[in-house]
Design a protein around this motif. Structure first.
Motif, mmCIF file in Angstrom:
data_model
loop_
_atom_site.group_PDB
_atom_site.id
_atom_site.type_symbol
_atom_site.label_atom_id
_atom_site.label_comp_id
_atom_site.label_asym_id
_atom_site.label_seq_id
_atom_site.Cartn_x
_atom_site.Cartn_y
_atom_site.Cartn_z
ATOM 1 N N TYR A 141 0.816 -1.199 -0.122
ATOM 2 C CA TYR A 141 0.122 -0.058 -0.010
ATOM 3 C C TYR A 141 0.905 1.169 0.122
ATOM 4 O O TYR A 141 0.426 2.184 -0.690
ATOM 5 C CB TYR A 141 -0.873 0.074 1.343
ATOM 6 C CG TYR A 141 -1.972 1.054 1.038
ATOM 7 C CD1 TYR A 141 -3.033 1.127 0.685
ATOM 8 C CD2 TYR A 141 -1.595 2.359 1.789
ATOM 9 C CE1 TYR A 141 -4.037 2.251 0.765
ATOM 10 C CE2 TYR A 141 -2.357 3.463 1.515
ATOM 11 C CZ TYR A 141 -3.655 3.448 1.077
ATOM 12 O OH TYR A 141 -4.537 4.507 0.986
ATOM 13 N N GLN A 142 2.028 1.379 0.988
ATOM 14 C CA GLN A 142 2.718 2.475 0.893
ATOM 15 C C GLN A 142 3.541 2.759 -0.671
ATOM 16 O O GLN A 142 3.656 3.841 -0.800
ATOM 17 C CB GLN A 142 3.832 2.167 1.976
ATOM 18 C CG GLN A 142 3.339 2.249 3.317
ATOM 19 C CD GLN A 142 2.615 3.578 3.671
ATOM 20 O OE1 GLN A 142 3.325 4.536 3.506
ATOM 21 N NE2 GLN A 142 1.494 3.433 4.387
ATOM 22 N N LYS A 143 3.758 1.552 -1.261
ATOM 23 C CA LYS A 143 4.340 1.766 -2.541
ATOM 24 C C LYS A 143 3.414 2.301 -3.430
ATOM 25 O O LYS A 143 3.517 3.087 -4.324
ATOM 26 C CB LYS A 143 4.659 0.496 -3.170
ATOM 27 C CG LYS A 143 5.427 0.468 -4.372
ATOM 28 C CD LYS A 143 5.978 -0.799 -5.166
ATOM 29 C CE LYS A 143 6.769 -0.730 -6.188
ATOM 30 N NZ LYS A 143 7.145 -2.043 -6.868
ATOM 31 N N LEU A 144 1.996 1.836 -3.403
ATOM 32 C CA LEU A 144 1.176 2.704 -4.150
ATOM 33 C C LEU A 144 0.749 3.953 -3.910
ATOM 34 O O LEU A 144 0.485 4.764 -4.750
ATOM 35 C CB LEU A 144 -0.307 1.893 -4.035
ATOM 36 C CG LEU A 144 -1.468 2.495 -4.446
ATOM 37 C CD1 LEU A 144 -1.359 2.808 -5.840
ATOM 38 C CD2 LEU A 144 -2.913 1.677 -4.084
ATOM 39 N N LYS A 145 0.913 4.187 -2.517
ATOM 40 C CA LYS A 145 0.721 5.821 -2.194
ATOM 41 C C LYS A 145 1.901 6.571 -2.710
ATOM 42 O O LYS A 145 1.635 7.634 -3.037
ATOM 43 C CB LYS A 145 0.629 5.490 -0.514
ATOM 44 C CG LYS A 145 0.313 7.022 0.081
ATOM 45 C CD LYS A 145 0.277 6.775 1.528
ATOM 46 C CE LYS A 145 0.156 8.232 2.254
ATOM 47 N NZ LYS A 145 0.051 8.186 3.771
ATOM 48 N N LYS A 146 3.184 6.113 -2.670
ATOM 49 C CA LYS A 146 4.017 6.910 -3.080
ATOM 50 C C LYS A 146 3.866 7.147 -4.520
ATOM 51 O O LYS A 146 4.168 8.264 -5.166
ATOM 52 C CB LYS A 146 5.547 6.169 -2.911
ATOM 53 C CG LYS A 146 6.067 6.180 -1.358
ATOM 54 C CD LYS A 146 7.460 5.572 -1.323
ATOM 55 C CE LYS A 146 7.554 5.868 0.169
ATOM 56 N NZ LYS A 146 9.085 5.267 0.413
ATOM 57 N N GLN A 147 3.371 5.943 -5.510
ATOM 58 C CA GLN A 147 3.249 6.439 -6.790
ATOM 59 C C GLN A 147 2.084 7.218 -7.336
ATOM 60 O O GLN A 147 2.239 8.146 -8.103
ATOM 61 C CB GLN A 147 3.113 4.892 -7.468
ATOM 62 C CG GLN A 147 4.312 4.130 -7.334
ATOM 63 C CD GLN A 147 4.196 2.968 -8.335
ATOM 64 O OE1 GLN A 147 3.309 2.665 -9.141
ATOM 65 N NE2 GLN A 147 5.485 1.961 -7.984
ATOM 66 N N ASP A 148 0.969 6.981 -6.361
ATOM 67 C CA ASP A 148 -0.231 7.753 -6.746
ATOM 68 C C ASP A 148 -0.938 8.029 -5.500
ATOM 69 O O ASP A 148 -1.803 7.012 -5.162
ATOM 70 C CB ASP A 148 -1.042 6.931 -7.934
ATOM 71 C CG ASP A 148 -2.068 7.832 -8.411
ATOM 72 O OD1 ASP A 148 -2.721 8.636 -7.597
ATOM 73 O OD2 ASP A 148 -2.514 7.503 -9.528
ATOM 74 N N ALA A 149 -0.916 8.936 -4.850
ATOM 75 C CA ALA A 149 -1.363 9.156 -3.354
ATOM 76 C C ALA A 149 -2.941 9.195 -3.612
ATOM 77 O O ALA A 149 -3.722 8.815 -2.654
ATOM 78 C CB ALA A 149 -0.981 10.249 -2.871
#
Length: 270
Positions: free
Chosen positions: A221-229
């Motif tokens: 989830y944190q990776k997704l958040k960094k890519q597209d918050a």
């Protein structure tokens, strides 16, 4: 640890707030060690201790507990929340523990060993363990279930939707199954006295928001958040609304039961 994770302040704080601490499994570890006496064992080392929530659970059983981690931010938070006089923290990688050979009664890693250089860590754990010292590694699968009466089946279908959306962002070093990583370590361990449990369910009362918050601490989830918050926020809100709809409630603070599926290996050095 082999590489640093959970370094950002907000992620570190969320990890402390939402992750489930498996106090039930501490008793499993101590039973395996045969520590049912009034005398405390000398030293436990909690490797990859993070915020120290697992380290403090060992305090009643040992004269000294040392949590180690590579993350300075995690250790700072661990120390700030530490009210146990016999618990301390040291910064070090899992593969280079700052202890003399044959000094440690218990080496444990709680939801951390999958990030280590595992062959090096296992060799290092064997080095520092005393004869008859124990190695205890535990973690859980990232597919928690929810229970809420008539809505249980529908809730878990939505949970699976959540996990599927995060799967493309999973760290490749975790492979297809985190439990398989630990089973491989168990099978590679040459100690004759060892135990494996592939699924030990832990039940916790939680709210919808707490469940969402826990999933948001996942590295995927944190990776997704960094890519597209914005997309990460949209996903969380979509899952939250779907859960509330099938529960037929409006408040995300509504309580339900969260089921976390732990697995663990225990091994005693000859």
């Amino acid at each position: 640890m082999a590489f640093p994770l959970y370094e950002e302040d907000k992620h570190v704080a969320a990890y402390l707030q939402y992750r489930v601490t498996p106090h039930e499994l501490i008793n499993k570890i101590m039973d395996f060690m045969g520590a049912k006496t009034q005398n405390k064992l000398n030293l436990a080392v909690d490797v990859g201790c993070g915020n120290g929530s697992g380290s403090v659970l060992l305090a009643p059983f040992f004269k000294q507990v040392v949590g180690t981690d590579i993350s300075a931010n995690q250790l700072e938070l661990a120390q700030a929340n530490n009210d146990c006089q016999n618990v301390s923290y040291r910064q070090s990688p899992a593969e280079e523990l700052p202890f003399e050979s044959g000094q440690v009664d218990l080496v444990t890693a709680m939801t951390a060993a999958h990030w280590f250089d595992r062959p090096r860590f296992l060799k290092e754990a064997e080095r520092v363990l005393k004869p008859n010292g124990c190695l205890a590694l535990l973690s859980y699968t990232m597919d928690m279930e929810l229970e809420y009466g008539h809505a249980t089946g529908a809730l878990n279908a939505i949970c699976k939707e959540f996990y599927a959306a995060l799967l493309p962002f999973k760290n490749p070093c975790l492979g297809s199954s985190s439990s398989q990583i630990y089973l491989d370590m168990f099978e590679s361990c040459t100690y004759p006295d060892k135990e494996w449990n592939g699924c030990h369910k832990i039940y916790r009362t939680a709210t919808v928001n707490r469940y969402i918050g826990m999933v948001e601490t996942f590295t995927s989830y944190q990776k997704l958040k960094k890519q597209d918050a914005a997309e990460a926020e949209r996903l969380s809100e979509d899952i939250r609304n779907k859960l509330l709809a099938v529960m037929q409630v409006s408040s995300p603070d509504t309580e339900l039961t969260m089921v976390v599926k732990y697995f663990y290996m225990l091994a005693r050095k000859p």
